[in-house]
Motif scaffolding. Structure first.
Motif, PDB file in Angstrom:
ATOM      1  N   PHE A 189       0.802  -1.230   0.000  1.00 23.86           N
ATOM      2  CA  PHE A 189       0.000   0.000   0.000  1.00 23.86           C
ATOM      3  C   PHE A 189       0.832   1.276   0.000  1.00 23.86           C
ATOM      4  O   PHE A 189       0.381   2.318   0.445  1.00 23.86           O
ATOM      5  CB  PHE A 189      -0.978  -0.007   1.185  1.00 23.86           C
ATOM      6  CG  PHE A 189      -2.113  -0.977   0.980  1.00 23.86           C
ATOM      7  CD1 PHE A 189      -3.195  -0.617   0.197  1.00 23.86           C
ATOM      8  CD2 PHE A 189      -2.060  -2.241   1.522  1.00 23.86           C
ATOM      9  CE1 PHE A 189      -4.227  -1.508  -0.029  1.00 23.86           C
ATOM     10  CE2 PHE A 189      -3.089  -3.149   1.304  1.00 23.86           C
ATOM     11  CZ  PHE A 189      -4.177  -2.776   0.526  1.00 23.86           C
ATOM     12  N   THR A 206     -10.885  12.653   6.472  1.00 24.78           N
ATOM     13  CA  THR A 206     -11.678  11.666   5.735  1.00 24.78           C
ATOM     14  C   THR A 206     -11.142  10.240   5.849  1.00 24.78           C
ATOM     15  O   THR A 206     -11.911   9.278   5.817  1.00 24.78           O
ATOM     16  CB  THR A 206     -11.724  12.093   4.245  1.00 24.78           C
ATOM     17  OG1 THR A 206     -12.113  13.454   4.207  1.00 24.78           O
ATOM     18  CG2 THR A 206     -12.663  11.241   3.436  1.00 24.78           C
ATOM     19  N   PHE A 207      -9.836  10.086   5.959  1.00 26.93           N
ATOM     20  CA  PHE A 207      -9.254   8.742   6.083  1.00 26.93           C
ATOM     21  C   PHE A 207      -8.922   8.419   7.539  1.00 26.93           C
ATOM     22  O   PHE A 207      -8.173   7.483   7.810  1.00 26.93           O
ATOM     23  CB  PHE A 207      -7.974   8.629   5.237  1.00 26.93           C
ATOM     24  CG  PHE A 207      -8.222   8.664   3.749  1.00 26.93           C
ATOM     25  CD1 PHE A 207      -8.907   7.641   3.117  1.00 26.93           C
ATOM     26  CD2 PHE A 207      -7.750   9.711   2.970  1.00 26.93           C
ATOM     27  CE1 PHE A 207      -9.133   7.658   1.743  1.00 26.93           C
ATOM     28  CE2 PHE A 207      -7.966   9.751   1.600  1.00 26.93           C
ATOM     29  CZ  PHE A 207      -8.657   8.721   0.977  1.00 26.93           C
ATOM     30  N   ILE A 262     -17.018  10.535   2.946  1.00 21.93           N
ATOM     31  CA  ILE A 262     -18.086   9.517   2.956  1.00 21.93           C
ATOM     32  C   ILE A 262     -18.117   8.725   4.259  1.00 21.93           C
ATOM     33  O   ILE A 262     -18.980   7.897   4.462  1.00 21.93           O
ATOM     34  CB  ILE A 262     -17.986   8.573   1.737  1.00 21.93           C
ATOM     35  CG1 ILE A 262     -16.587   7.948   1.650  1.00 21.93           C
ATOM     36  CG2 ILE A 262     -18.299   9.320   0.453  1.00 21.93           C
ATOM     37  CD1 ILE A 262     -16.369   6.754   2.491  1.00 21.93           C
ATOM     38  N   ARG A 310     -14.422   6.017  18.097  1.00 16.89           N
ATOM     39  CA  ARG A 310     -13.378   5.620  19.043  1.00 16.89           C
ATOM     40  C   ARG A 310     -14.025   5.311  20.388  1.00 16.89           C
ATOM     41  O   ARG A 310     -15.099   5.842  20.686  1.00 16.89           O
ATOM     42  CB  ARG A 310     -12.358   6.749  19.247  1.00 16.89           C
ATOM     43  CG  ARG A 310     -11.416   7.000  18.088  1.00 16.89           C
ATOM     44  CD  ARG A 310     -10.424   5.869  17.900  1.00 16.89           C
ATOM     45  NE  ARG A 310      -9.448   6.147  16.867  1.00 16.89           N
ATOM     46  CZ  ARG A 310      -9.600   5.851  15.573  1.00 16.89           C
ATOM     47  NH1 ARG A 310     -10.721   5.275  15.150  1.00 16.89           N
ATOM     48  NH2 ARG A 310      -8.643   6.106  14.715  1.00 16.89           N
ATOM     49  N   VAL A 320      -9.217  -5.675   3.609  1.00 23.11           N
ATOM     50  CA  VAL A 320      -8.981  -4.881   2.402  1.00 23.11           C
ATOM     51  C   VAL A 320     -10.225  -4.930   1.501  1.00 23.11           C
ATOM     52  O   VAL A 320     -10.673  -3.904   0.978  1.00 23.11           O
ATOM     53  CB  VAL A 320      -7.728  -5.401   1.658  1.00 23.11           C
ATOM     54  CG1 VAL A 320      -7.633  -4.818   0.256  1.00 23.11           C
ATOM     55  CG2 VAL A 320      -6.477  -5.067   2.472  1.00 23.11           C
TER      56      VAL A 320
END
Ligand code: HEM
Length: 393
Positions: free
Chosen positions: A102, A337-338, A279, A285, A230
């Protein structure tokens, strides 16, 4: 002060609001933290960033299962040992095994295949001047990209089927579909064990070869867990982000035109889509011990949702945040976002590459891009999907 003793606004009815972002903005102007049925939400960039990076905050994978009545069995074991379920060294160890597949270089290697896939999916609709974008491109591309990542191009439909079932863990429907999810786990495990055996005999550069030849010994269960993470992490997410991207461009024709006129804006265009419509509007958490932030104590067990949808539009960080502008100078400011920290999205480079190749291919071929009917948007909790996006050009 303990968070449960504060008087806070509540945020449970966001999907009922006619404008999701306006409702969130109003809340975030009242308070940096709000109370919901399942936990608290924090809205600004600084607080969100701090909580995502805090090693005392874990992802509540197990709690999500308990809420669905699952407390033992294969789904429990699998998620407790999965990437999102692990913390600390056991989590880092799994991440290390995935990492070589990755890197930015690995995403670069896939780029020509991604372009070819976009071209192939787009060819049937180009001359029609209109299409439903989700079924035409946004849905099929990500599972084909993962098939390319694993170097199993013919198996994309099977990966797509598994991805739907693996995602069920997050959809609060396990009471109904638990047996099908268990069946999918078993199928993925058998498939991965067989694939790794083939790659040990003939290694290449794909993800399965990376796992098969990892210096550290990987068990069959771990390999299956990684590949299923994944498959489930890389499919619906990218589908939704691609579709919201095209929706935003159809709604802001000047921005699509700007990209058509200056293709060097492509990376900024992708970043702006990721900023403007994340999105995954909320990333969860749970405090594994007492955590203090801004004089507020979140006792162990507190669930907090970090709101990327507001953090990405935080006026302290982004100038004129409500404006969708692919030419904006973001400086060093990052989007949430990530996610961030230990669980930061493994597939961020690949997801960006899929978006870059899609927008780069479509921009010059779709002058006058416009909505060809109302888009159908999904609920904003979990993955904020686009169910249908009619486009014309
Ligand atoms: C635009 C598309 C995508 C978005 C918005 C997205 C978003 C996210 C988010 C928010 C997280 C959790 C981060 C955190 O809790 O701090 C995550 C984790 C993850 N994502 Fe993505 N993702 C995308 C695409 C992908 C792709 C293409 C892949 C793989 C091919 C992928 C694989 C994963 C995995 C395996 C994790 C778990 C990481 C861990 O727990 O250590 N994602 N993603």
């Amino acid at each position: 002060m303990r968070v449960d003793e504060l008087e806070l606004p509540t945020y449970d009815d966001l999907d009922a609001a006619s404008d999701f972002h306006a409702a969130l903005r109003e809340l975030s102007e009242q308070s940096w933290i709000a109370r919901g049925a399942l936990g608290y939400a924090v809205f600004d960039h600084e607080a969100g960033n701090a909580l995502l990076r805090d090693r005392r905050m874990a992802f509540p994978a197990i709690e999500l299962l308990v809420l669905q009545g699952v407390t033992s069995g294969p789904i429990w074991d699998r998620n407790q040992n999965g990437l999102m379920g692990r913390s600390g060294e056991p989590h880092t160890r799994l991440r290390r095994m995935l990492a070589p597949a990755f890197t930015p270089r690995a995403a670069e290697r896939l780029r020509p295949q991604l372009t070819a896939l976009v071209e192939e999916l787009w060819a049937p609709v180009q001359d029609q001047g209109r299409c439903e974008f989700v079924s035409t491109l946004a849905e099929p591309l990500p599972s084909r990209a993962i098939a390319a990542l694993l170097d199993v191009p013919g198996d994309a439909p099977t990966l797509a089927r598994w991805s739907v079932l693996l995602q069920e863990v997050f959809k609060m429907r396990l009471a109904e579909v638990g047996p099908q999810v268990e069946q999918a786990y078993a199928e993925v495990r058998e498939y991965v064990v067989d694939l790794l055996e083939r790659r040990r005999a003939h290694p290449g550069e794909d993800l399965a070869s990376v796992l098969a030849t990892a210096g550290e010994k990987i068990t069959d269960d771990e390999a299956a867990i990684l590949v299923s993470s994944v498959i489930s992490g890389g499919t619906d997410t990218t589908t939704a982000q691609l579709a919201h991207g095209l929706r935003l461009f159809a709604e802001h024709p000047d921005q699509w035109q700007a990209l058509r006129e200056d293709p060097s804006l492509i990376d900024q265009a992708v970043e702006e889509v990721l900023r403007y419509e994340p999105i995954t509007p909320f990333t969860a958490r749970i405090a594994r011990e007492d955590v203090e932030l801004r004089d507020v104590t979140m006792p162990a067990g507190t669930v907090v949702f970090v709101c990327a949808a507001t953090a990405n539009r935080d006026p302290q960080v982004f100038e004129e945040p409500e404006r969708f502008d692919i030419t904006r100078d973001r400086g060093t400011s990052s989007v949430l976002t990530f996610g961030f920290g230990a669980h930061y999205c493994v597939g961020a480079y690949l997801a960006r590459a899929e978006m870059v190749e899609t927008f780069r291919y479509l921009a010059p071929r779709t002058p006058d891009l416009a909505l060809d009917g109302e888009p159908v948007l999904g609920p904003t909790t979990g993955i904020y999907a686009v169910e249908s996006l009619p486009l014309s050009w």
